[in-house]
Write a protein that holds these residues in place. Structure first.
Motif, PDB file in Angstrom:
ATOM      1  N   THR A   1      -7.925  -9.493   3.963  1.00 45.22           N
ATOM      2  CA  THR A   1      -8.393  -8.147   4.265  1.00 45.22           C
ATOM      3  C   THR A   1      -7.236  -7.337   4.783  1.00 45.22           C
ATOM      4  OG1 THR A   1      -8.834  -8.729   6.536  1.00 45.22           O
ATOM      5  CG2 THR A   1     -10.564  -9.115   4.945  1.00 45.22           C
ATOM      6  N   LEU A   2      -7.387  -6.072   4.661  1.00 45.39           N
ATOM      7  CA  LEU A   2      -6.323  -5.207   5.123  1.00 45.39           C
ATOM      8  C   LEU A   2      -6.226  -5.251   6.636  1.00 45.39           C
ATOM      9  CD1 LEU A   2      -6.782  -2.320   2.718  1.00 45.39           C
ATOM     10  CD2 LEU A   2      -4.664  -3.455   3.232  1.00 45.39           C
TER      11      LEU A   2
ATOM     12  N   THR B   1       0.830  -1.194   0.000  1.00 41.72           N
ATOM     13  CA  THR B   1       0.000   0.000   0.000  1.00 41.72           C
ATOM     14  C   THR B   1       0.864   1.243   0.000  1.00 41.72           C
ATOM     15  OG1 THR B   1      -0.132  -0.130   2.388  1.00 41.72           O
ATOM     16  CG2 THR B   1      -1.954  -1.045   1.142  1.00 41.72           C
TER      17      THR B   1
ATOM     18  N   ALA C   1      -0.556  -3.428  10.557  1.00 40.25           N
ATOM     19  CA  ALA C   1       0.464  -2.535  11.110  1.00 40.25           C
ATOM     20  C   ALA C   1       0.319  -1.138  10.548  1.00 40.25           C
ATOM     21  CB  ALA C   1       1.852  -3.062  10.797  1.00 40.25           C
ATOM     22  N   THR C   2       0.025  -1.033   9.301  1.00 36.45           N
ATOM     23  CA  THR C   2      -0.043   0.316   8.756  1.00 36.45           C
ATOM     24  C   THR C   2      -1.415   0.691   8.247  1.00 36.45           C
ATOM     25  OG1 THR C   2       0.557  -0.550   6.636  1.00 36.45           O
ATOM     26  CG2 THR C   2       2.343   0.248   8.015  1.00 36.45           C
ATOM     27  N   SER C   3      -2.375  -0.137   8.436  1.00 37.05           N
ATOM     28  CA  SER C   3      -3.669   0.285   7.903  1.00 37.05           C
ATOM     29  C   SER C   3      -4.788  -0.300   8.735  1.00 37.05           C
ATOM     30  CB  SER C   3      -3.814  -0.166   6.462  1.00 37.05           C
ATOM     31  OG  SER C   3      -3.634  -1.554   6.385  1.00 37.05           O
ATOM     32  N   LYS C   4      -5.882   0.384   8.715  1.00 35.36           N
ATOM     33  CA  LYS C   4      -6.982  -0.036   9.558  1.00 35.36           C
ATOM     34  C   LYS C   4      -8.271   0.255   8.829  1.00 35.36           C
ATOM     35  CE  LYS C   4      -7.923   2.588  13.035  1.00 35.36           C
ATOM     36  NZ  LYS C   4      -8.800   3.129  14.074  1.00 35.36           N
ATOM     37  N   LEU C   5      -9.117  -0.705   8.768  1.00 37.56           N
ATOM     38  CA  LEU C   5     -10.366  -0.558   8.047  1.00 37.56           C
ATOM     39  C   LEU C   5     -11.400   0.043   8.982  1.00 37.56           C
ATOM     40  CD1 LEU C   5     -10.919  -1.483   5.205  1.00 37.56           C
ATOM     41  CD2 LEU C   5     -11.845  -3.563   6.097  1.00 37.56           C
ATOM     42  N   ILE C   6     -11.968   1.152   8.572  1.00 34.87           N
ATOM     43  CA  ILE C   6     -12.974   1.776   9.428  1.00 34.87           C
ATOM     44  C   ILE C   6     -14.311   1.178   9.034  1.00 34.87           C
ATOM     45  CG2 ILE C   6     -13.943   3.966  10.183  1.00 34.87           C
ATOM     46  CD1 ILE C   6     -11.069   3.917  10.716  1.00 34.87           C
ATOM     47  N   HIS C   7     -14.543   0.042   9.578  1.00 36.28           N
ATOM     48  CA  HIS C   7     -15.776  -0.671   9.262  1.00 36.28           C
ATOM     49  C   HIS C   7     -15.924  -1.734  10.323  1.00 36.28           C
ATOM     50  CE1 HIS C   7     -18.577  -3.224   6.985  1.00 36.28           C
ATOM     51  NE2 HIS C   7     -18.833  -2.161   6.271  1.00 36.28           N
ATOM     52  N   PRO C   8     -17.078  -1.832  10.919  1.00 31.60           N
ATOM     53  CA  PRO C   8     -17.181  -2.708  12.082  1.00 31.60           C
ATOM     54  C   PRO C   8     -17.006  -4.193  11.787  1.00 31.60           C
ATOM     55  CG  PRO C   8     -19.289  -1.691  11.579  1.00 31.60           C
ATOM     56  CD  PRO C   8     -18.296  -1.059  10.690  1.00 31.60           C
TER      57      PRO C   8
END
Lengths: 514, 368
Positions: A338-339, A299, A344-351
């Motif tokens: 999935t991300l 990414t 470590a460097t990314s986070k999905l803003i989705h529950p």
């Protein structure tokens, strides 16, 4: 793997035993994983280069190559891609690969202990000479001490099987060697050195305790292990186990050293990092063959800016990322996970991945008041709805739906007036009436929550216009944070007002239309 | 205002009247705010078709209502009418002549709202909430297509209570788009199906999803001859895939791009990846707009593969967007989309619909 001379065809990393399809990728891997400064993340080209950099720039010494398997952590060794790998390691690798292919073939045929024995005995001879060379990584411990594994080995293996059960994390069939290995391996040099001349018995005992340490091995184990289990003669080991508990770390290397001998194929997978490495390599690989586990890398390094950041806005950060376009869909499809995992460097803003946001939201009770339930609370609002339901004087009702602290509805017109702290007069306009004892099926309910302290009126309604005539009010009083306690309001008979003396309580008033 | 009754008036259109506080960030782009916006999150937006003079905007919300505004060229928005469902409204669309509005709701029904008479009647029934609704106008038939979480796609002649056709979906329908003769439906578990609508709707192809995460929104785009030729698919992972149905060179023509992410180059902080809530194509230029949970909207040129613009960040996610029929107005709704779960839901927060002049900003870039 049916090819010989694998090392000539497929580049592999000496530090962690991972395979790569291309030497270029191998080099990139080494730079990113092994030759990267942990302080400033600068990527160097070789181990010594890294050491020098850390010394000169950060004034720090570094004694082991990061992310290397034990035994391969030598910082002095100048390895670049496939160049610089010591010959013996090359040989070992080749052998390992051959064994693997043989083993997999054998597995297909039959899991015959006899076969295995033959193999082992053959292998043992080949192994013995290699004590120093870390076979696939877990060997290092063996190598150092120069255990006289050979003699002891035969004794060891027998005991191993019994150990197995004791070491839950170890796979069944992970020959005894495994259990001991990991602990020793993980601790790298220290243990191997302390190992020399250990009683073989001891190590075996040590195996048990390392149980917890063993799990890491597991991933690596499976590949090589198959035959070991059936081996006969292993039982003797049990005694060995009992022998020593402490100092396990030291021990394990010893036994493992010996144990592997009989089971050459096993050694390879034993090595946890090796196993992991292999697993990792087998895992998702992007178009450039970099394991996709390092998605952060992908990414952050846009594969190719086919989507140049043509931003005019000030949101430069987003634009730079936004503008990267992944390579054509074909390459994208090769990427699974999935991300969130790469995290470590990314986070999905989705529950949650399983259901959509709307489904999640629609499950809330407040959005569920629809057709089937007359008199349900207006959508807009908190849990109160169900309470109001049609059951007027039922104190128990509020508890349904896990009453949440009432939330202020928004945008309510002033149908309810708060008179004073101590008594509340609710003057409802002609449309909203609170009285009546009989409950007909209400078409809707209106709740209002009065926060006495603030004199604010919280009010929610769905079809606010429409309460035709008589209905009655249930007033629930409760603390601001907790579930309201029911208090039955007195309803007067003059049709338009209901009053209730509740002091300093936020009130929940349900008005039920007919 | 007060047409809709509940809300305390938001006042007339124009820049936000709440803009006085310096920290207020609900309208950083200083776009026109639609008056009397719904009380709860807006689920869907739709502008009237060209057959209707003027611009009318329909918005369905989680407050169970569907509202209609007239948008005048001056930017003024006049609330016109409202209808209610008994459950949150998830999808709205117009009929081709602009006289009817179709609304799909969590109450498992879909209704047809005749604007002239201001009456709404139920025209569809499902076993689970209806998520998408589209009007299909074919030379030999017209119908309403509804997609629902009950894994079916149903086609309704508005006069009958039985569906004209029922097609099974592999999973719950999450989003759909229709431009005759093509329809695309994206379902849960990354399902993706293309339908052809000539003669009668039939499944054309099931496509392996170009995205690796849950599908969230889809929009069909046209080619230079104004025929539908592909679609843009957005997922919850801040990514949009541009997919052509029959491209000359799929590997090169189809691509995905990342969007709605934060802190891209800053490696120290983890990157936040937001869902793409809506995609809309400009009817004239063919460029597209995406809106996301991060509270931004972006304009893109898919042919030049560049980004045209990204907005400032709003304080709430942008839940829906659409263009009017000639592409002059871009409407987007700022309201909570549940992307952070229930904890971040603040029912007191106002929900806005903003209108932006889209004639200039969405002009395509010259190919590099």
């Amino acid at each position: 793997m049916g090819r010989k001379k694998k090392k000539q065809l497929k580049p592999w990393c000496w530090y962690c035993n991972r395979d790569f399809d291309d030497e270029k990728i191998l080099i990139q891997h080494q730079k990113a994983k092994h030759f990267k400064c942990h302080i400033c993340h600068k990527k160097l080209y070789t181990g010594p280069g890294l050491a020098i950099h850390c010394m000169q720039v950060h004034k720090e010494t570094i004694d082991a190559v990061p992310n290397a398997i034990p035994g391969r952590t030598d910082i002095e060794l100048e390895i670049y891609g496939m160049e610089g790998i010591p010959e013996k390691d090359m040989d070992e690798r080749r052998r390992l690969l051959e064994q693997k292919t043989q083993e997999s073939q054998k597995k297909k045929q039959q899991d015959d202990s006899d076969e295995y024995d033959d193999d082992d005995s053959a292998a043992s001879t080949s192994f013995q000479p290699q004590p120093v060379q870390p076979q696939q990584g877990y060997i290092p411990p063996m190598a150092q001490p120069g255990l006289p594994p050979v003699p002891g080995a035969p004794g060891m293996p027998p005991g191993i099987p019994p150990l197995m059960p004791g070491v839950p994390p170890l796979m069944p069939g992970m020959p005894p060697v495994m259990p001991g290995m990991p602990p020793g391996l993980h601790h790298q040099r220290k243990y191997t050195q302390s190992f020399c001349g250990e009683n073989i018995m001891m190590p075996m005992g040590g195996m048990m305790p390392p149980g917890p340490g063993i799990p890491p091995l597991m991933p690596g184990m499976p590949p090589g292990m198959p035959p070991p289990v059936p081996r006969p003669g292993i039982p003797p080991m049990t005694q060995a186990q009992a022998v020593s508990a402490p100092g396990i770390l030291n021990r394990p290397p010893a036994p493992t050293a010996t144990v592997p001998a009989p089971q050459p194929p096993v050694t390879k997978p034993l090595f946890p990092s090796a196993g992991q490495a292999q697993a990792a390599v087998q895992g998702p690989v992007g178009t450039d063959f970099k394991p996709l586990n390092s998605t952060p890398a992908t990414t952050t390094e846009p594969p190719k800016p086919t989507f140049p950041a043509y931003t005019q806005s000030t949101a430069s950060t987003t634009s730079t990322t936004n503008s990267t376009a992944a390579k054509p869909a074909a390459s994208i499809t090769s990427k699974p996970a999935t991300l969130t995992t790469t995290s470590a460097t990314s986070k999905l803003i989705h529950p949650d991945e399983d259901i959509s946001l709307e489904e999640r939201r629609a499950q809330l009770p407040k959005y569920q008041r629809n057709l089937p339930r007359p008199g349900q609370a207006p959508i807009g609002n908190p849990p109160v709805g169900p309470i109001g339901g049609m059951m007027p004087p039922q104190p128990g009702i509020p508890q349904q739906q896990g009453m949440r602290p009432p939330m202020p509805p928004h945008g309510i017109s002033s149908y309810v007036y708060l008179v004073d702290f101590l008594s509340i007069h609710i003057n409802l306009s002609a449309k909203y009436i609170a009285f009546k004892s009989t409950v007909h099926r209400p078409t809707q309910s209106i709740f209002c929550v009065l926060n006495v302290f603030c004199r604010s009126v919280w009010w929610s309604s769905s079809r606010h216009a429409r309460l035709p005539s008589w209905c009655y009010a249930t007033i629930w009083a409760g603390t601001a944070n907790g579930a309201p306690l029911p208090r039955w309001a007195s309803s007067t008979s003059d049709g338009n007002e209901t009053s209730c003396n509740v002091a300093r309580w936020p009130l929940l008033i349900l008005l039920h239309p007919i | 205002m007060s047409l809709f009754g509940t809300t305390s008036g938001f006042g007339t259109s124009g820049t936000s009247m709440f803009g006085s506080t310096s920290t207020d960030n609900h309208n950083p782009m200083k776009d026109i705010e639609v008056t009397s916006s719904p009380d709860d999150s807006i689920g869907c937006l739709s502008f009237s078709p060209p057959t209707l003079p003027g611009n009318f905007l329909i918005a369905g919300s989680w407050a169970n209502d569907v509202r209609c505004w007239e948008v005048q060229d001056s930017g003024q928005t006049i609330p016109k009418a409202q209808q209610m469902h008994t459950g949150p409204v998830l999808g709205v669309c117009w009929s081709d002549d602009g006289s009817k509005v179709f609304t799909a709701s969590c109450d498992k029904t879909a209704k047809m709202w005749d604007l002239n008479s201001n009456q709404a009647i139920q025209i569809a029934q499902h076993d689970a909430p209806v998520k998408t609704i589209h009007w299909i106008k074919a030379p030999n038939y017209s119908c309403v297509m509804t997609g629902s979480w009950d894994k079916t796609l149903k086609f309704w002649d508005t006069r009958s209570s039985n569906p004209m056709m029922v097609l099974q979906l592999p999973e719950r329908c999450y989003c759909a788009d229709v431009i005759y003769p093509m329809a695309v439906v994206a379902t849960a578990e990354r399902g993706l199906i293309v339908y052809q609508l000539e003669n009668q709707p039939s499944e054309f192809r099931r496509i392996e999803s170009p995205l690796k995460h849950q599908h969230r929104c889809v929009a069909i785009f046209r080619d230079k001859q104004n025929k539908p030729t592909g679609f843009a698919l957005g997922s919850i992972e801040g990514r949009v895939a541009i997919h052509y149905i029959s491209p000359p060179n799929p590997a090169k023509d189809n691509f995905t791009f990342k969007c709605h992410r934060s802190n891209g180059t800053n490696t120290s902080a983890p990157q936040d990846i937001y869902a793409v809530n809506g995609i809309a194509f400009h009817p004239v230029h063919g460029t597209l707009a995406t809106v996301g949970s991060d509270g931004r909207f972006s304009f893109w040129d898919k042919d030049a593969r560049t980004k045209l613009k990204t907005s400032e960040q709003l304080d709430q996610p942008i839940a829906a967007c659409c263009f009017n029929h000639n592409g002059n107005i871009f409407a987007y709704a700022s309201s909570y989309d549940w992307s952070k779960g229930h904890e971040f839901y603040n029912p007191q927060k106002k929900n806005y619909i903003f209108l932006r002049n889209a004639a200039e900003e969405l002009k395509p870039r010259n190919k590099k």
